[in-house]
Design a protein around this motif. Structure first.
Motif, PDB file in Angstrom:
ATOM      1  N   VAL A 422       0.633  -1.152  -0.201  1.00 23.87           N
ATOM      2  CA  VAL A 422      -0.399   0.247   0.102  1.00 23.87           C
ATOM      3  C   VAL A 422       0.775   1.262   0.046  1.00 23.87           C
ATOM      4  O   VAL A 422       0.857   2.359  -0.898  1.00 23.87           O
ATOM      5  CB  VAL A 422      -0.685  -0.311   1.064  1.00 23.87           C
ATOM      6  N   ILE A 423       2.084   1.395   0.943  1.00 23.08           N
ATOM      7  CA  ILE A 423       2.519   2.489   1.170  1.00 23.08           C
ATOM      8  C   ILE A 423       3.637   2.521  -0.359  1.00 23.08           C
ATOM      9  O   ILE A 423       3.567   3.732  -0.775  1.00 23.08           O
ATOM     10  CB  ILE A 423       3.357   1.872   2.502  1.00 23.08           C
ATOM     11  N   ASN A 424       3.839   1.695  -0.757  1.00 25.59           N
ATOM     12  CA  ASN A 424       4.284   1.666  -2.398  1.00 25.59           C
ATOM     13  C   ASN A 424       4.026   2.049  -3.231  1.00 25.59           C
ATOM     14  O   ASN A 424       4.382   1.641  -4.891  1.00 25.59           O
ATOM     15  CB  ASN A 424       5.274   0.786  -2.732  1.00 25.59           C
ATOM     16  N   GLY A 425       2.065   1.779  -3.166  1.00 24.15           N
ATOM     17  CA  GLY A 425       1.665   1.509  -4.361  1.00 24.15           C
ATOM     18  C   GLY A 425       1.926   0.420  -5.116  1.00 24.15           C
ATOM     19  O   GLY A 425       1.197   1.148  -6.254  1.00 24.15           O
ATOM     20  N   ARG A 426       1.764  -0.844  -5.140  1.00 22.29           N
ATOM     21  CA  ARG A 426       1.317  -1.743  -5.649  1.00 22.29           C
ATOM     22  C   ARG A 426       0.185  -2.033  -5.115  1.00 22.29           C
ATOM     23  O   ARG A 426       0.207  -3.079  -3.945  1.00 22.29           O
ATOM     24  CB  ARG A 426       2.665  -2.673  -5.357  1.00 22.29           C
ATOM     25  N   LEU A 427      -0.717  -2.447  -6.389  1.00 19.70           N
ATOM     26  CA  LEU A 427      -2.031  -3.348  -5.875  1.00 19.70           C
ATOM     27  C   LEU A 427      -2.551  -4.508  -7.120  1.00 19.70           C
ATOM     28  O   LEU A 427      -3.369  -5.006  -6.329  1.00 19.70           O
ATOM     29  CB  LEU A 427      -2.616  -2.401  -7.150  1.00 19.70           C
ATOM     30  N   ALA A 428      -1.297  -5.102  -7.037  1.00 22.64           N
ATOM     31  CA  ALA A 428      -1.350  -6.279  -7.370  1.00 22.64           C
ATOM     32  C   ALA A 428      -2.084  -7.566  -7.211  1.00 22.64           C
ATOM     33  O   ALA A 428      -2.911  -8.495  -7.181  1.00 22.64           O
ATOM     34  CB  ALA A 428      -0.788  -6.948  -8.156  1.00 22.64           C
ATOM     35  N   LEU A 429      -1.740  -6.847  -5.529  1.00 29.23           N
ATOM     36  CA  LEU A 429      -1.959  -8.121  -3.899  1.00 29.23           C
ATOM     37  C   LEU A 429      -3.808  -7.909  -3.502  1.00 29.23           C
ATOM     38  O   LEU A 429      -3.761  -8.257  -2.661  1.00 29.23           O
ATOM     39  CB  LEU A 429      -1.463  -8.168  -3.051  1.00 29.23           C
ATOM     40  N   PHE A 430      -4.326  -6.950  -4.514  1.00 26.62           N
ATOM     41  CA  PHE A 430      -5.572  -6.397  -3.521  1.00 26.62           C
ATOM     42  C   PHE A 430      -6.849  -6.195  -4.552  1.00 26.62           C
ATOM     43  O   PHE A 430      -6.449  -6.775  -5.821  1.00 26.62           O
ATOM     44  CB  PHE A 430      -5.417  -4.940  -3.413  1.00 26.62           C
ATOM     45  N   VAL A 431      -7.605  -6.658  -4.376  1.00 30.60           N
ATOM     46  CA  VAL A 431      -8.990  -7.037  -5.206  1.00 30.60           C
ATOM     47  C   VAL A 431      -9.874  -6.013  -5.598  1.00 30.60           C
ATOM     48  O   VAL A 431      -9.989  -4.662  -5.022  1.00 30.60           O
ATOM     49  CB  VAL A 431     -10.349  -7.359  -3.952  1.00 30.60           C
ATOM     50  N   ARG A 432      -9.978  -5.448  -6.903  1.00 29.27           N
ATOM     51  CA  ARG A 432     -10.271  -5.018  -7.948  1.00 29.27           C
ATOM     52  C   ARG A 432     -11.933  -5.068  -7.977  1.00 29.27           C
ATOM     53  O   ARG A 432     -12.233  -6.092  -7.458  1.00 29.27           O
ATOM     54  CB  ARG A 432      -9.858  -5.753  -8.658  1.00 29.27           C
ATOM     55  N   ARG A 433     -12.717  -4.267  -8.008  1.00 25.02           N
ATOM     56  CA  ARG A 433     -14.405  -3.468  -7.469  1.00 25.02           C
ATOM     57  C   ARG A 433     -14.840  -5.365  -8.601  1.00 25.02           C
ATOM     58  O   ARG A 433     -15.129  -6.012  -8.613  1.00 25.02           O
ATOM     59  CB  ARG A 433     -15.012  -2.688  -8.522  1.00 25.02           C
ATOM     60  N   ASP A 434     -14.214  -5.106  -9.524  1.00 25.05           N
ATOM     61  CA  ASP A 434     -14.514  -6.296 -10.743  1.00 25.05           C
ATOM     62  C   ASP A 434     -14.836  -7.558 -10.051  1.00 25.05           C
ATOM     63  O   ASP A 434     -15.618  -8.499 -10.495  1.00 25.05           O
ATOM     64  CB  ASP A 434     -14.813  -5.879 -12.185  1.00 25.05           C
ATOM     65  N   GLU A 435     -13.467  -7.795  -9.399  1.00 21.78           N
ATOM     66  CA  GLU A 435     -13.043  -9.079  -8.934  1.00 21.78           C
ATOM     67  C   GLU A 435     -14.390  -8.994  -8.334  1.00 21.78           C
ATOM     68  O   GLU A 435     -15.375 -10.067  -7.541  1.00 21.78           O
ATOM     69  CB  GLU A 435     -11.920  -9.116  -8.112  1.00 21.78           C
ATOM     70  N   GLN A 436     -14.694  -8.346  -6.678  1.00 24.00           N
ATOM     71  CA  GLN A 436     -15.645  -8.060  -6.045  1.00 24.00           C
ATOM     72  C   GLN A 436     -17.045  -8.702  -5.873  1.00 24.00           C
ATOM     73  O   GLN A 436     -17.671  -9.562  -5.749  1.00 24.00           O
ATOM     74  CB  GLN A 436     -15.380  -7.273  -4.760  1.00 24.00           C
ATOM     75  N   GLU A 437     -17.264  -8.191  -7.534  1.00 28.24           N
ATOM     76  CA  GLU A 437     -18.532  -8.167  -7.414  1.00 28.24           C
ATOM     77  C   GLU A 437     -18.896  -9.708  -8.289  1.00 28.24           C
ATOM     78  O   GLU A 437     -19.763  -9.515  -8.252  1.00 28.24           O
ATOM     79  CB  GLU A 437     -19.227  -7.505  -8.622  1.00 28.24           C
ATOM     80  N   ALA A 438     -17.727 -10.015  -9.058  1.00 22.34           N
ATOM     81  CA  ALA A 438     -17.658 -11.090  -9.754  1.00 22.34           C
ATOM     82  C   ALA A 438     -18.382 -12.578  -8.683  1.00 22.34           C
ATOM     83  O   ALA A 438     -19.075 -13.443  -9.154  1.00 22.34           O
ATOM     84  CB  ALA A 438     -16.822 -11.260 -10.179  1.00 22.34           C
ATOM     85  N   ALA A 439     -17.354 -12.030  -7.774  1.00 19.43           N
ATOM     86  CA  ALA A 439     -17.399 -13.355  -6.150  1.00 19.43           C
ATOM     87  C   ALA A 439     -19.027 -13.246  -6.064  1.00 19.43           C
ATOM     88  O   ALA A 439     -19.656 -14.570  -5.823  1.00 19.43           O
ATOM     89  CB  ALA A 439     -16.344 -13.068  -5.897  1.00 19.43           C
ATOM     90  N   TRP A 440     -19.658 -11.784  -5.956  1.00 14.26           N
ATOM     91  CA  TRP A 440     -21.101 -11.727  -5.406  1.00 14.26           C
ATOM     92  C   TRP A 440     -21.783 -12.626  -5.832  1.00 14.26           C
ATOM     93  O   TRP A 440     -22.532 -12.860  -5.615  1.00 14.26           O
ATOM     94  CB  TRP A 440     -20.776 -10.236  -4.546  1.00 14.26           C
ATOM     95  N   ARG A 441     -21.334 -12.022  -7.466  1.00 12.26           N
ATOM     96  CA  ARG A 441     -23.204 -12.601  -8.501  1.00 12.26           C
ATOM     97  C   ARG A 441     -22.854 -14.271  -7.844  1.00 12.26           C
ATOM     98  O   ARG A 441     -23.945 -14.576  -8.250  1.00 12.26           O
ATOM     99  CB  ARG A 441     -22.359 -12.353  -9.416  1.00 12.26           C
ATOM    100  N   TRP A 442     -21.562 -14.929  -7.805  1.00 10.91           N
ATOM    101  CA  TRP A 442     -21.514 -16.198  -7.643  1.00 10.91           C
ATOM    102  C   TRP A 442     -22.334 -16.890  -6.451  1.00 10.91           C
ATOM    103  O   TRP A 442     -22.564 -17.662  -6.368  1.00 10.91           O
ATOM    104  CB  TRP A 442     -20.038 -16.527  -7.368  1.00 10.91           C
ATOM    105  N   VAL A 443     -21.850 -16.127  -5.557  1.00  8.20           N
ATOM    106  CA  VAL A 443     -22.550 -16.706  -3.947  1.00  8.20           C
ATOM    107  C   VAL A 443     -24.381 -16.719  -3.728  1.00  8.20           C
ATOM    108  O   VAL A 443     -24.775 -17.233  -2.966  1.00  8.20           O
ATOM    109  CB  VAL A 443     -21.672 -16.274  -2.664  1.00  8.20           C
ATOM    110  N   GLU A 444     -24.651 -15.741  -4.496  1.00  8.64           N
ATOM    111  CA  GLU A 444     -25.830 -14.659  -3.603  1.00  8.64           C
ATOM    112  C   GLU A 444     -26.993 -15.906  -4.327  1.00  8.64           C
ATOM    113  O   GLU A 444     -28.002 -15.860  -3.455  1.00  8.64           O
ATOM    114  CB  GLU A 444     -25.984 -13.125  -4.823  1.00  8.64           C
ATOM    115  N   PRO A 445     -26.653 -16.778  -5.403  1.00  8.45           N
ATOM    116  CA  PRO A 445     -27.378 -17.106  -5.080  1.00  8.45           C
ATOM    117  C   PRO A 445     -28.312 -18.564  -3.975  1.00  8.45           C
ATOM    118  O   PRO A 445     -28.869 -19.013  -3.856  1.00  8.45           O
ATOM    119  CB  PRO A 445     -27.248 -18.407  -6.548  1.00  8.45           C
ATOM    120  N   ILE A 446     -26.438 -18.915  -3.663  1.00 13.65           N
ATOM    121  CA  ILE A 446     -26.344 -19.881  -2.228  1.00 13.65           C
ATOM    122  C   ILE A 446     -27.149 -19.305  -1.515  1.00 13.65           C
ATOM    123  O   ILE A 446     -28.413 -19.303  -0.481  1.00 13.65           O
ATOM    124  CB  ILE A 446     -25.176 -19.777  -1.740  1.00 13.65           C
TER     125      ILE A 446
END
Length: 486
Positions: A422-446
């Motif tokens: 975070v301090i160095n501005g490296r985003l690779a290991l953090f979750v992007r919004r579209d990833e989060q939305e895709a995960a929610w779409r998959w679990v919501e039917p359950i």
């Protein structure tokens, strides 16, 4: 490696459990190791502490216990405390943020705002920061859970996105910072050995488990409104699945890695509500014994409703609809009050198509890769070898990569790595919004089917591996959980 430049790290929820157990110990270790720029400052924000001296006393009492003796020196601790400042703010009063602005206004470098608070405070804090101009030249870290479902998650992301650009937002999932997860990337993309095998032709099934011995502890109020599916599957387990199954990125820059993870999440086979009872198991622990000590049932935990139907265990089968993984089941499992504390990824390779060496070479799991994330971080490759003596008798042997034995330098704890990123501005290991939305779409039917049908969780005794239905689900595929083989 030292952080790229000076920084101001502002910790909201500065007296909270997460700050005491994880964030401040990680920052201390980065400081002790010389990884923080000398001019970097840490500002803690809380309401019920009167001033800096009282806060430092609080840190001495509550943080020191979470720093290992091997990492502690008096000099490093003293100079670490010198970095810490304190600002008393009522987060419900936007006008109080003027005090924070005045405290950090003249400090050089990037500002990091870490929201170690409940998600209900994310949007008010962001608005208050913007009202005093602190959303410029800054980064903001959001802890999970980010919402209760897709709709509430989008509402938070929309509101935060009006104030901070996407490249300023760091949605943290600490499992992505663990050393074996990093080494999984190295193993897959740095060695020619595994890539030809990393596909449906050679992989029979994959298990991903995050098991805890602990119950809900002091989080009963929170957990009873969340449950294991939201708390662990939607984020940690699906993130680990996407790392395991992703295609090789063209580089390790942030968007290349996250683009490939997103493709996996979007390729998850949607779960038909009619199949949920067959592919998803919901459980809740009852009273039992763990390591010789009796523990209460979930319904008797502090903050939990006695009639609660919140799940403390989930096992679910996922499938990925692409050419690499079609037909390979991914079994995801998490639970509280289980028999052991482990987090691991098990890749079961297919047995040989024909064996002249006996039936041992044909049994499932004869060849497998086990990536252990906790408690001890190792990668272990299992294969068959001949036993010494007469005859061609095969036995399972393994090759170990035990990081603490192979590398002399100490491993970096997950939060330490992520905070430095975070301090160095490296985003690779953090979750992007579209990833989060895709995960929610998959679990919501359950979630929706469980709510609509009134499905009650299956009971399991504390200290076991969960409901028998979780084992039955794997038995349908002629396999079993790793610990059941013995």
């Amino acid at each position: 490696m030292q952080t790229d430049s000076s920084f101001t790290f502002v910790l909201f929820g500065g007296t909270g459990d997460l700050s005491m157990r994880k964030i401040l110990p990680a920052l201390y270790e980065a400081h002790r190791a010389g990884m923080l720029a000398p001019g970097g400052k840490i500002f803690a924000v809380a309401r019920h502490i009167e001033g800096r001296e009282q806060y430092l006393q609080w840190v001495n009492e509550h943080v020191r216990a979470h720093v290992s003796n091997a990492q502690f020196t008096e000099d490093a601790w003293r100079t670490f405390l010198d970095r810490i400042e304190f600002v008393a703010i009522d987060l419900g009063k936007a006008e109080d943020f003027v005090l924070l602005r005045d405290a950090v206004a003249d400090l050089p470098g990037t500002r990091v705002f870490y929201l170690a608070t409940g998600p209900s405070l994310f949007v008010p804090i962001c608005h208050a920061l913007a009202s005093v101009g602190l959303n410029q030249n800054s980064r903001i870290v959001l802890e999970k859970p980010l919402g209760y479902d897709l709709r509430s998650s989008n509402a938070i992301n929309d509101a935060v996105g009006e104030i901070f650009a996407e490249e300023q937002i760091y949605r943290i999932d600490h499992y992505l910072g663990k050393e074996p997860v990093q080494n999984l990337l190295a193993l897959r993309f740095g060695n020619a050995l595994f890539e030809p095998l990393w596909r449906r032709d050679w992989v029979e099934s994959i298990q991903i488990t995050i098991a805890e011995e602990l119950g809900v502890e002091a989080r009963g109020d929170f957990y009873d409104n969340t449950g294991a599916l939201r708390d662990m599957v939607q984020n940690h387990l699906l993130q680990l699945l996407s790392i395991v199954a992703m295609e090789p990125p063209h580089s390790m820059d942030s968007d290349s890695v996250r683009d490939e993870k997103l493709r996996v999440l979007r390729a998850l086979k949607p779960i038909d509500p009619r199949d949920i009872s067959r592919v998803a198991v919901r459980g809740q622990y009852h009273a039992g014994v763990i390591r010789g000590a009796s523990v209460p049932a979930y319904a008797n935990e502090s903050g939990v409703r006695p009639e609660s139907t919140t799940e403390t265990f989930v096992a679910v089968k996922a499938e990925i609809e692409n050419w690499r993984w079609a037909g390979v089941p991914f079994f995801l499992r998490t639970g509280k009050r289980l028999a052991d504390r482990i987090a691991e990824i098990v890749v079961n390779f297919r047995p040989v198509p024909h064996s002249a060496l006996g039936s041992s070479a044909l049994r499932p799991g004869a060849n497998r890769l086990v990536i252990r994330l906790q408690p001890n971080e190792t990668i272990r490759l299992y294969c068959l070898a001949k036993k010494p003596g007469e005859g061609m008798n095969l036995s399972s042997v393994h090759l170990d990569l035990a990081f603490d034995q192979f590398f002399r330098e100490g491993q970096m704890e997950a939060y330490q790595r992520l905070l430095l990123d975070v301090i160095n501005g490296r985003l690779a290991l953090f979750v992007r919004r579209d990833e989060q939305e895709a995960a929610w779409r998959w679990v919501e039917p359950i979630l929706n089917e469980w709510a609509a049908s009134g499905t009650k969780p299956k009971p399991y005794a504390a200290g076991t591996w969960g409901p028998a239905a979780a084992s039955a689900m794997l038995a349908q595929h002629d396999t079993c959980w790793l610990e059941e083989e013995n």
